[in-house]
Design an enzyme around this catalytic site. Structure first.
Site, short mmCIF file in Angstrom:
data_model
loop_
_atom_site.label_atom_id
_atom_site.label_comp_id
_atom_site.label_asym_id
_atom_site.label_seq_id
_atom_site.Cartn_x
_atom_site.Cartn_y
_atom_site.Cartn_z
N LYS A 1 4.98 -2.07 8.12
CA LYS A 1 6.11 -1.45 7.43
C LYS A 1 7.33 -2.32 7.61
O LYS A 1 7.74 -2.62 8.72
CB LYS A 1 6.37 -0.05 7.98
CG LYS A 1 7.57 0.63 7.35
CD LYS A 1 7.75 2.05 7.84
CE LYS A 1 6.70 2.98 7.32
NZ LYS A 1 7.18 3.97 6.36
N ASP B 1 10.91 14.72 7.77
CA ASP B 1 10.45 14.25 6.47
C ASP B 1 8.96 14.52 6.29
O ASP B 1 8.21 13.65 5.86
CB ASP B 1 10.76 12.75 6.32
CG ASP B 1 10.84 12.32 4.85
OD1 ASP B 1 10.85 13.20 3.97
OD2 ASP B 1 10.86 11.11 4.60
N PHE C 1 11.90 4.48 4.35
CA PHE C 1 12.27 3.47 5.31
C PHE C 1 11.85 2.07 4.91
O PHE C 1 12.19 1.11 5.57
CB PHE C 1 11.66 3.81 6.68
CG PHE C 1 12.21 5.06 7.24
CD1 PHE C 1 13.44 5.07 7.86
CD2 PHE C 1 11.53 6.25 7.11
CE1 PHE C 1 13.98 6.24 8.36
CE2 PHE C 1 12.06 7.42 7.61
CZ PHE C 1 13.28 7.42 8.23
N GLY C 2 11.09 1.95 3.86
CA GLY C 2 10.71 0.61 3.43
C GLY C 2 9.29 0.56 2.92
O GLY C 2 8.58 1.55 2.86
N VAL D 1 5.32 -0.70 2.71
CA VAL D 1 4.22 -0.86 3.65
C VAL D 1 3.17 -1.79 3.04
O VAL D 1 2.79 -1.63 1.88
CB VAL D 1 3.57 0.49 3.98
CG1 VAL D 1 2.55 0.33 5.09
CG2 VAL D 1 4.61 1.51 4.36
N ILE E 1 0.81 -1.21 0.00
CA ILE E 1 0.00 0.00 0.00
C ILE E 1 0.84 1.26 0.00
O ILE E 1 0.31 2.35 -0.08
CB ILE E 1 -0.99 0.03 1.19
CG1 ILE E 1 -0.27 -0.22 2.50
CG2 ILE E 1 -2.10 -0.97 0.99
CD1 ILE E 1 -1.18 -0.14 3.71
N GLY E 2 2.14 1.11 0.08
CA GLY E 2 2.95 2.31 0.00
C GLY E 2 4.41 1.95 0.16
O GLY E 2 4.75 0.85 0.55
N SER E 3 5.26 2.92 -0.16
CA SER E 3 6.67 2.68 0.11
C SER E 3 7.32 4.02 0.31
O SER E 3 6.94 5.00 -0.31
CB SER E 3 7.32 1.90 -1.02
OG SER E 3 7.25 2.63 -2.20
N GLY E 4 8.26 4.05 1.19
CA GLY E 4 8.91 5.32 1.48
C GLY E 4 10.36 5.10 1.77
O GLY E 4 10.90 4.03 1.50
#
Ligand SMILES: *[C@@H]1O[C@H](CO)[C@@H](O)[C@H](O)[C@H]1NC(C)=O
Ligand SMILES: *[C@@H]1O[C@H](CO)[C@@H](O)[C@H](O)[C@H]1NC(C)=O
Ligand SMILES: *[C@@H]1O[C@H](CO)[C@@H](O)[C@H](O)[C@H]1NC(C)=O
Ligand SMILES: *[C@@H]1O[C@H](CO)[C@@H](O)[C@H](O)[C@H]1NC(C)=O
Ligand SMILES: *[C@@H]1O[C@H](CO)[C@@H](O)[C@H](O)[C@H]1NC(C)=O
Ligand SMILES: *[C@@H]1O[C@H](CO)[C@@H](O)[C@H](O)[C@H]1NC(C)=O
Ligand SMILES: *[C@@H]1O[C@H](CO)[C@@H](O)[C@H](O)[C@H]1NC(C)=O
Ligand SMILES: *[C@@H]1O[C@H](CO)[C@@H](O)[C@H](O)[C@H]1NC(C)=O
Ligand SMILES: *[C@@H]1O[C@H](CO)[C@@H](O)[C@H](O)[C@H]1NC(C)=O
Ligand SMILES: *[C@@H]1O[C@H](CO)[C@@H](O)[C@H](O)[C@H]1NC(C)=O
Ligand SMILES: *[C@@H]1O[C@H](CO)[C@@H](O)[C@H](O)[C@H]1NC(C)=O
Length: 862
Positions: free
Chosen positions: A538, A633, A521-522, A524, A516-519
């Protein structure tokens, strides 16, 4: 101080605030790039005309040890090609474009990769809008194209000719050539693993065959996956796919050939996968691991067949249970010496109802024989590692060179008999002819199909539990290592949130199925706990070797922060090298999706509520809890929305988790360029005012409904008014929105700044309020920025609105000018090379320049 400042400007100019649009689609020789030099754009230095593709020196999955020259499909962040997949470089190693072609240097001297000798001198390197990286000569004739040297992917407009192949990568972060091949033959497209075929396109039920022509190439387009013959005039095989905007075909790291499509809004759909059953890939469960399908919906699981147990990390997969035996590798002379013609070669039976992936496609069915002869064929040949014998047909399948996974088959339990060659220290060989009767009960117990399933589950439960865990952890390695004792160690830290087992999370997320997401830090993933609560899991990447205890100390701090506008940390997992965080699940996803996505526009009141909620959350982080936490961030991606658009900030406290020695800073900043305060680029301290700046930038995006650094869809009248200004926009419609906001504020025309999708449903006063707060937040001088508590006051109305200080906003004019100049870089590329040189002449230089913002600076203060 002076050199550092100069460097900052160069950085800003080339890869800073306007990074998205700084590149041209082509560059000329005597060009040099390193990752560090383009760090603000995640290594990208070339962009196709419409920005669909980028060429970059890139580190997949944010790991810091392997950098590749890649072509990336920007909307999906898919790497579609890599130059030096088997020779990665570091973040300071260089790529040189000269008239002789592209060369990638390791530590500035050794050639790691280069294009082959070319017919004539290169005059340009171009990235086309289809994703093809092309070297052109002075008359624009192509000298070399990345499309002709595919790695694991083809895209629309690319042809994969007969005789060529795609090779999978080892993992998503290590692009080295892996073990799976997709080859185009004159009659088919086949998947192979160490020469053993495990899938053919012609056997796909809906791949209808148009003719008996010879295949010439494979291609994908918006409606189909095709094998063409006769120079594209005849379709030999076609898989019809739903109409899609854009499509990518990739041989995935697990050996599955996948076709994915992307809508205009970046939505990814898996259109086609072969083989569609994970158990039919050769190494799903490692060497001799038994792959079993549970209920239709659940993913396959692995355990060891009878007579075998899990190997160690040295011997991945399943090994004979009896320590007296070992399963040899093919023609290993040290094993066969003294063994090959002695009685120490014997066979372990795999049990009934078991099949080998390759048997369906094998052409080593050389004989129709009896079991004895089949065994003799295997014994006489050192490349034979086992065999399958089919009772009904008398077919003998020889397993050669490499043993993959085995799978439970629904065919007759006694029909297919598998035997694995073992070398024993003891002479007591298990003769298949005598062991057959004994093995019958075992076989019955182990058959998985229909009736036997539940019994088998009961027996296999322990194995299953253990292997699911280790499989997910170590699937890439096919490693069946059991959990280390370190994972079982416990310690108590007060305030630590709930601790989850990795295995529980694998189950909760259905093996990390829904991303469902990624940023920074890794990634999700969506998950559901046994009590049906939805969670976001996450998976933190590249944490270095930080101790588990340190990790937990940080987690305890984060876990103790509770505020209605902060995403709640529900738990964590620290097992082996795995670090996962479990957060409450937010229905509406992140703000960038609602704000910039294609959905219905957010109403003004919703925007205001989001702004206020975010401000309250930040104010709490900065002053409301025991320890001050600087987020570092703040951006729309990190503002999540719950029902009724309640805003919650995520990822707070995480910058502390990065180990000092890794370039966590870079990871953190990569997604963050438009929101970075100027003090990141100067030597000033990072304080909570840094977050205030980022918040101001987010506020402006809330007002306008578009990214601050993006191509604006300005009406002609606005363009006109702006062209009279100091370079806010260029002819191509590039607008640095914060500067536009400043100018409109100066002229009192706030309503012009509002998202046009709002129609008239907002007043000038309402917009003015947010714009004034935003401009105050982005003052260049941190001490002139209000603190978050004051911001909350101004938004709520309890504190009078401050007046932005123009003298501390003039830097926006400088940024804006850089931004619009950047759009003309194509015409100025020669000049830019001159300017670029100082930052690139030596790695030593750039490292010095970077050292002033060590990751300690961001992770230090809270
Ligand atoms: C790469 O190019 C730069 C600039 O043209 C040059 O200074 C450097 O020596 C080159 N590197 C190598 C290894 O040739
Ligand atoms: C590039 O470098 C080569 C060799 O150093 C030189 O001969 C050539 O003139 C340079 N070209 C440009 C455009 O600077
Ligand atoms: C690039 O974008 C323009 C304008 O959006 C569009 O007309 C054009 O078709 C695009 N080109 C490609 C190759 O997608
Ligand atoms: C090569 O292509 C570039 C950009 O498309 C163009 O500006 C240039 O005139 C072309 N050169 C020749 C010789 O066609
Ligand atoms: C993939 O195919 C190529 C060409 O046929 C071959 O050289 C290579 O060894 C194959 N790799 C594997 C893992 O089978
Ligand atoms: C895809 O290719 C086939 C064969 O060339 C063609 O018939 C079809 O129209 C193409 N579809 C699109 C959307 O271009
Ligand atoms: C194949 O088709 C292309 C155009 O699609 C054409 O340029 C080329 O000459 C053809 N080649 C042969 C051998 O017919
Ligand atoms: C050959 O067998 C020996 C002894 O079992 C083992 O140590 C060695 O690694 C094997 N070599 C290969 C290439 O598998
Ligand atoms: C295998 O047997 C042959 C004779 O049957 C003998 O000559 C040879 O030395 C044996 N090989 C080994 C490695 O024992
Ligand atoms: C298998 O076939 C061979 C040769 O045809 C024969 O000598 C042998 O007796 C057969 N074995 C069995 C178990 O039927
Ligand atoms: C072993 O089998 C392979 C494949 O069937 C064959 O190519 C090879 O020659 C055989 N080796 C021996 C010694 O019979």
């Amino acid at each position: 101080m002076e050199p550092i400042f100069c460097f900052s400007l160069i950085l800003l100019f080339f890869s800073g605030i306007s990074a998205d649009y700084i590149f041209s689609e082509s560059i000329n020789p005597n060009f040099t790039a390193t990752y560090l030099q383009f760090i603000y754009s995640s290594g990208a230095f070339l962009s196709s005309r419409n920005g669909t593709f980028e060429a970059a020196i890139f580190n997949p999955e944010h790991q810091q040890s392997r950098f590749y020259l890649c072509v990336i499909h920007v909307p999906s962040r898919t790497i579609i090609w890599s130059a030096n997949r088997d020779a990665p470089i570091s973040n300071s190693d260089t790529m040189n474009l000269t008239t002789k072609g592209i060369t990638i240097f390791y530590h500035d001297r050794n050639v790691k990769w280069s294009t082959p000798p070319l017919k004539s001198p290169v005059s340009a390197l171009q990235l086309t809008e289809t994703g093809n990286l092309v070297l052109l000569d002075s008359s624009n004739v192509s000298l070399w194209e990345s499309f002709q040297h595919p790695t694991d992917t083809i895209v629309m407009g690319q042809r994969l000719p007969v005789g060529t192949w795609l090779s999978s990568a080892i993992s998503v972060s290590d692009l080295s050539t892996g073990d799976y091949n997709l080859s185009i033959t004159s009659s088919d497209a086949i998947l192979q693993w160490h020469g053993q075929t495990y899938w053919k396109l012609s056997m796909v039920s809906n791949a209808f065959q148009d003719s008996s022509h010879m295949v010439e190439y494979m291609a994908i387009n918006r409606t189909a996956l095709d094998l063409f013959g006769s120079n594209g005039t005849v379709t030999v095989f076609r898989v019809v796919l739903p109409m899609a905007h854009f499509r990518i075909a990739k041989l995935a790291v697990n050996g599955q050939f996948t076709v994915q499509s992307f809508s205009g809004t970046g939505w990814v759909v898996q259109d086609f996968v072969g083989p569609d059953n994970g158990c039919e890939t050769p190494f799903f469960c490692g060497r001799l691991g038994l792959c079993t399908h549970g209920a239709a919906s659940s993913s396959p699981s692995c355990y060891c067949p009878p007579n075998f147990h899990a190997g160690s990390s040295d011997v991945p997969g399943c090994v004979p249970s009896s320590g007296s035996y070992s399963s040899p590798s093919a023609c290993n002379s040290s094993v066969y010496d003294g063994a090959s013609n002695s009685s120490s070669v014997s066979y372990l039976e795999l049990g009934g109802g078991i099949q080998y992936f390759g048997n369906t496609y094998s052409n080593t069915v050389t004989y129709v024989v009896n079991l004895t002869i089949c065994q003799d064929i295997c014994s006489r040949n050192c490349s034979c590692l086992g065999f399958f014998y089919e009772n009904s047909s008398g077919s003998c399948y020889i397993l050669e060179n490499q043993l993959g996974s085995i799978m439970s088959s629904s065919g007759g339990a006694n029909n297919s008999l598998g035997y694995i060659k073992v070398i024993g220290a003891l002479a007591s060989a298990i003769d298949p002819r005598t062991s057959e009767d004994d093995s019958l009960p075992v076989a019955v117990l182990v058959i998985i199909p229909i009736a036997g399933f539940i019994i088998a589950m009961a027996l296999g439960f322990l194995w299953l539990r253990r292997y699911r865990t280790s499989r997910a952890k170590e699937r890439e390695l096919g490693n069946f290592k059991s959990r280390s004792s370190d994972d079982l160690e416990t310690f108590y830290i007060p305030g630590l949130p709930k601790r989850f087992d990795y295995e529980e999370l694998v189950e909760a997320t259905d093996s990390f199925k829904t991303l469902i997401g990624s940023g920074g830090f890794g990634a999700v993933f969506k998950g559901q706990l046994p009590d049906k609560t939805l969670v976001a899991v996450k998976k933190i990447v590249s944490l270095g070797n930080q101790g588990k205890k340190d990790f937990c100390t940080e987690i305890a701090i984060i876990g103790n922060i509770h505020h209605v506008n902060l995403v709640k940390l529900k738990g964590f997992c620290a097992e082996g090298r795995q670090r996962l965080l479990i957060y409450e699940f937010m229905n509406r996803g992140s703000l960038d999706r609602s704000l910039f996505g294609g959905g219905p526009a957010l109403e003004w009141q919703e925007r205001f509520d989001i702004a206020l909620g975010t401000a309250r959350g930040l104010a709490y982080l900065h002053g409301g809890c025991e320890q001050k936490i600087i987020h570092c961030d703040i951006k729309p991606e990190n503002i999540l929305l719950h029902d009724h658009f309640q805003a919650k900030i995520s990822d707070f406290g995480l910058s502390k988790l990065l180990s000092p020695e890794q370039s966590g800073l870079f990871t953190t900043m990569r997604g963050t360029r438009g929101y970075l305060a100027p003090e990141w680029l100067t030597n000033s301290a990072i304080t909570e005012k840094t977050d205030v700046y980022s918040f101001g930038m987010v506020l402006l995006e809330l007002v306008s409904g578009r990214k601050n650094c993006s191509v604006g869809s300005q009406s002609p009248s606005k363009d006109e008014s702006m062209s009279s200004n100091s370079g806010t926009s260029s002819g191509t419609g590039l607008v640095y929105f914060p500067l536009y906001a400043l100018e409109m504020h100066e002229q009192g025309r706030h309503l012009e700044l509002a998202d046009p999708r709002l129609g008239g449903r907002v007043s000038n006063e309402e917009v003015e309020k947010l714009v004034r707060v935003a401009l105050c937040c982005v003052h260049e001088e941190p001490s002139l920025r209000p603190n978050m508590a004051t911001v909350v006051g101004m938004l709520e109305g309890g504190t009078p609105l401050a007046q932005p200080r123009i003298e501390s906003l003039n830097f926006l004019r400088f940024y804006g000018r850089r931004f619009s100049e950047a759009s003309m870089i194509a015409e100025e590329s020669t000049a830019s090379q001159q300017a670029r040189k100082p930052s690139a002449t030596s790695t030593g230089g750039s490292q010095t320049a970077f050292s002033y913002i060590s990751s300690h600076d961001i992770s230090g203060p809270r």
